[in-house]
Every structure is written in C-alpha cells, then in structure tokens.
Design a protein around this motif. Sequence first.
Motif, PDB file in Angstrom:
ATOM      1  N   ASN A 186      20.362  -3.801  -0.499  1.00  0.00           N
ATOM      2  CA  ASN A 186      20.450  -2.341  -0.622  1.00  0.00           C
ATOM      3  C   ASN A 186      19.053  -1.714  -0.668  1.00  0.00           C
ATOM      4  O   ASN A 186      18.874  -0.590  -1.122  1.00  0.00           O
ATOM      5  N   CYS A 187      18.088  -2.486  -0.209  1.00  0.00           N
ATOM      6  CA  CYS A 187      16.707  -1.992  -0.046  1.00  0.00           C
ATOM      7  C   CYS A 187      16.063  -1.549  -1.359  1.00  0.00           C
ATOM      8  O   CYS A 187      15.185  -0.691  -1.355  1.00  0.00           O
TER       9      CYS A 187
ATOM     10  N   GLY B  43      10.587  -7.751   7.166  1.00  0.00           N
ATOM     11  CA  GLY B  43      10.964  -7.943   8.564  1.00  0.00           C
ATOM     12  C   GLY B  43      12.436  -8.275   8.681  1.00  0.00           C
ATOM     13  O   GLY B  43      13.115  -8.537   7.694  1.00  0.00           O
ATOM     14  N   GLY B  44      12.949  -8.247   9.918  1.00  0.00           N
ATOM     15  CA  GLY B  44      14.353  -8.549  10.156  1.00  0.00           C
ATOM     16  C   GLY B  44      15.216  -7.310  10.055  1.00  0.00           C
ATOM     17  O   GLY B  44      14.700  -6.198   9.908  1.00  0.00           O
ATOM     18  N   SER B  45      16.521  -7.497  10.144  1.00  0.00           N
ATOM     19  CA  SER B  45      17.400  -6.328  10.105  1.00  0.00           C
ATOM     20  C   SER B  45      18.611  -6.578   9.209  1.00  0.00           C
ATOM     21  O   SER B  45      19.012  -7.715   8.978  1.00  0.00           O
ATOM     22  N   ILE B  46      19.123  -5.492   8.655  1.00  0.00           N
ATOM     23  CA  ILE B  46      20.344  -5.533   7.848  1.00  0.00           C
ATOM     24  C   ILE B  46      21.270  -4.461   8.425  1.00  0.00           C
ATOM     25  O   ILE B  46      21.035  -3.271   8.242  1.00  0.00           O
TER      26      ILE B  46
ATOM     27  N   LYS C 263       0.842  -1.186   0.000  1.00  0.00           N
ATOM     28  CA  LYS C 263       0.000   0.000   0.000  1.00  0.00           C
ATOM     29  C   LYS C 263       0.889   1.251   0.000  1.00  0.00           C
ATOM     30  O   LYS C 263       1.852   1.322   0.759  1.00  0.00           O
ATOM     31  N   PRO C 264       0.585   2.251  -0.842  1.00  0.00           N
ATOM     32  CA  PRO C 264       1.394   3.477  -0.839  1.00  0.00           C
ATOM     33  C   PRO C 264       1.216   4.222   0.484  1.00  0.00           C
ATOM     34  O   PRO C 264       0.176   4.077   1.131  1.00  0.00           O
ATOM     35  N   PRO C 265       2.216   5.047   0.868  1.00  0.00           N
ATOM     36  CA  PRO C 265       2.089   5.816   2.112  1.00  0.00           C
ATOM     37  C   PRO C 265       0.888   6.770   2.072  1.00  0.00           C
ATOM     38  O   PRO C 265       0.449   7.178   0.995  1.00  0.00           O
TER      39      PRO C 265
ATOM     40  N   ASP D 208      15.459  -0.458   8.430  1.00  0.00           N
ATOM     41  CA  ASP D 208      14.575   0.477   9.120  1.00  0.00           C
ATOM     42  C   ASP D 208      14.184   1.594   8.145  1.00  0.00           C
ATOM     43  O   ASP D 208      15.050   2.291   7.614  1.00  0.00           O
ATOM     44  N   VAL D 209      12.898   1.762   7.902  1.00  0.00           N
ATOM     45  CA  VAL D 209      12.470   2.722   6.871  1.00  0.00           C
ATOM     46  C   VAL D 209      12.724   4.176   7.266  1.00  0.00           C
ATOM     47  O   VAL D 209      12.678   5.061   6.418  1.00  0.00           O
TER      48      VAL D 209
END
Lengths: 259, 248
Positions: B56-57, B63-66, A83-85, B75-76
């Motif tokens: 590299n997202c 979920g989880g972490s890099i 879903k877009p923000p 983390d966004v």
Amino acid sequence: MNYVSFSTWITTAPAWIAGLPEGLQNFIFQLFQTFVFADRWKLFANGLKITFIVTIGALAIGIVIGLIIAMIRTLYSSYVVTKPPFLLRVFNTFANIYLTVIRGTPMMVQLLIMGFVIIVPKTDTGTILCGIITLGINSGAYVAEIIRSGLMSIPKGQTEAGRSLGFNYIQTMWYIVIPQAIKNILPALGNEMITLLKDTSLVSVIALRDVTKQAQNIQSLTYNALVPYISLAVIYLVIVIVLTRLLAVLEKRLRRSEH
Amino acid sequence: MNTENQDIVIKVENLEKHFGDHKVLKGISTDIDRGEVVVIIGASGSGKSTFLRCLNCLEDPTGGSIIFDGVDIADVSIDINIHRQKMGMVFQQFNLFPHKTVIENMTMAPIKLKGMKKEDANVLAMKLLERVGLADRADSYPSQLSGGQQQRVAIVRALAMEPDVMLFDEPTSALDPEMVGEVLDVMKTLADDGMTMVIVTHEMGFAREVADDVIFIADGIIEEEGTPEEVFDHPKSEKLQSFLSKVL
C-alpha cells in the motif's frame, strides 16, 4: 487641563483624607491623578484594547506561520534515507533562514525595521497592523519549534494508520496528529502566548498606543512614575494570572481521553 | 488450488525496495487472487514486513510494479490515497487514535473520505463491532481496552472502509499470549467470509490452518511459495528447512 496641584486637590478631596499621614495623602493624590483626573483610566482602557488586539492578532498569525513551518520541517526530516523532493528542499531552506533570522535578532530591532523601513505605516490602523504582523512573524518562529516538537512527539504509527486508511498527508496531520500534539504542547504554547502578551509592550517604539505607552504618557502628564508604572505591572500580572488559570482548565479538559 | 476462475486483486511484478545502498527487496513477483489468504513468513530482517508495507506504498517501492485497481500504484504520479481506501491495514502496534473513541476511530475515514453520513457510518460500525464482540465498548477510548480488544477494533476500523484487501503486519506480535487467540479468531472468520488477506505472521499454526498460499521470503526474494502442506511439510529449499526447524 493636564495637571492639578496637590494644594488644589486637597481642598476638593473628602475631609477624611486630610486627617491621614502626609505620605498616604500624597499616594492617594497620585492615584487620583493617574486614574481619576481627566478620566485617565480611559487611557489605560484604550491601551489595553490595543494590547489585546495586537496579542490576539499576532498569536493567530504566529500559529498559522508556526504550523506551516513546523509541517515543512517535520515532513522534511521524515525523509531519512531517500532525498526529499526538490520543492520541499526549497521550502525547508526558506524555513531555516526564517527561523535563523527571526530568532537571531531582537524583537525591538524587528519592530524598528518593520515600522520605519519596510512597512512605514501612515495611519493608526496601519500602525496596529504593522505591530500585529511584526509580532506575528516573530512569534511564528517560536511557535514553529513548539509545534514541531509536538508533531514529533506523536508516534509514527499514528501517521501510518491515518495514511493507510486513505487520508492524505495534510488530512492525517489535521485530523489525527495535530489534535494529539496540541495536548502535548499546550503548556509551551501557553507560555508563548504569555511571552507574546508581555512583548507587545515593545510596540510603543513604533508609536502604537498600547497600555505601556499610555502609562508612559500618564507619567509625563503627572510628573510621577511610581503609580502609573506599578499599576501597569499589576495590570500585566493580573492578565497573565487569569490566562494561566484558563490554560490549566483547557489542559484538563483536553486530557479527558486519557483515563 | 484452482485459481483459473478467480480474478487477481494485486499483481506484484519484480518489486524492489532499497534503503540507500541496502537492498531489502530484490525483485518479488506474485499474484494475490480475490478471496485468497496469503501468509508471508520469514526470519526477521528478511524483508517480509517491507514487502507488505510496499503493497500500500507506506514504503515507496524503488522498482517494479504493483497493479491494483487496474493501475500501477508503485508509480509515484498516481494519487495513492484513493487506492489506499480500498486496502485495509492492521499494524503490530494497533495504532488506534487515542484521542477518539472506538466508534469515532471507525467512522472517521468513512465520513471524511467517502462522504458517508454519520448515522450510516455509525450503523455500519456497530454492525462490525458486534461481529467482533465489542459493541459494548463503542464509546470507550482505546486506552481503556486490552491489547486484544484494541487489535480487534483496529481490524474493524480497517473493515469500515469496505476494502478489497486486508493487509496484516504481524498483528499478534505485540499481544500478551492469552490475547493472541481472540485476534486470530477474528481473522479466521474474516478469511472464511472470503476476504482477500495478506498476512505477515510468526503464528505458524494459524498460517497452516488459514492460508491458501504461503510465501517464504529470505534475503529479499521469494525463496519458496506454495500451499501450507507444501511449505510446512515438504520444504524444498535449505533456507526454509532451517527456518522451520527453528520456529516449529
């Protein structure tokens, strides 16, 4: 002094004209009345100035609006599974309402509403600005769809390559996607520019003295419609032909990297 | 293999990626050490490319972490663009910018993102082009190059940002067979020079030769991990044995 009669004019005209057939004499008289008498060519020149100012101003506004709307809609449609923000969804909704309203109502009606309901300009400059803004907002809706088709014509890998180097979304668009998209949309954008130029003829309804309005004025001064209006058509035609040529040259230049 | 003295460049913990209801990655944990060459193998659809693209997202992890650069880039709320500058990526389809010349492709990011002077960026780019034998093509447009040449440019374009790690997403899969070798040679040189590399590939011979660590992904998890000898010569899991019997 607005009017000169044929019988007065023929006495001052060069002698060779009197020897021509009557119909031709009359035509030359109309040309004289339309362009020469009382320096009326200046009316056309001033009208053209307004036409160009409104076209260029509206084009600039249209491209800025179109680019923003296109980027919102492209970014929105890039969210396929997730879903877009929230903020993007809000912007996208506004973009859709804008596109629907502007493309769903006639330009003439938009001019009437802006000129007599929303802006109601009091000065000449105000009227010009009103014309520019209205046409710009109108054009933006069409430019948005043109630009969106251009942005979507660029493979996703280009965006990914840009993002993987560390460019943010806007930078990727600006340095990588848009320069390539412009090449693809130049013909359509050129068309839009030509449509816009011709659509400026509608601004006479908000009392803007563009070249069309001036031709109407001359018609009412000379009681002759043929020469002012045919001349008007020729003026538009010449400008459009020149613009088309210029666009062809530009397109060729932009295609240099594709050998 | 001795990893005690090496620091970890990327630490992946319990990485998950879902596309809607479809779970592509179901919890992947691994460490990528400095100077290490990690090769990821697996059947198509196993999630190996998705895993690489999560590093590299380019795909946002679910979920989880890099941990990279000391922060969790999954983390966004962090600015991913800064961290991506230190992770080079090479794609299957090269993805060179067709409206830019080879040298412009390479200098664009260093100039715009790192504020490098144009002259310095050009010097760096020429040095890199010489390394891959393409110095004479600096002013060509990508469309004038062969696939192998384009991919070599794509590699040095990523290197021009002087990354800490290089990610390769099936870099030879779109190449004509006769051009695979020239690209693998460049990658091998890079590995010998000590670059940290994560490579998704179907080139098993190359994997065996260059990899320090081979990861076999199946159904979104690491099914087996080990040295090339362990993975290729003594596969333990049935899935790996069956995969290898098809590709070797």
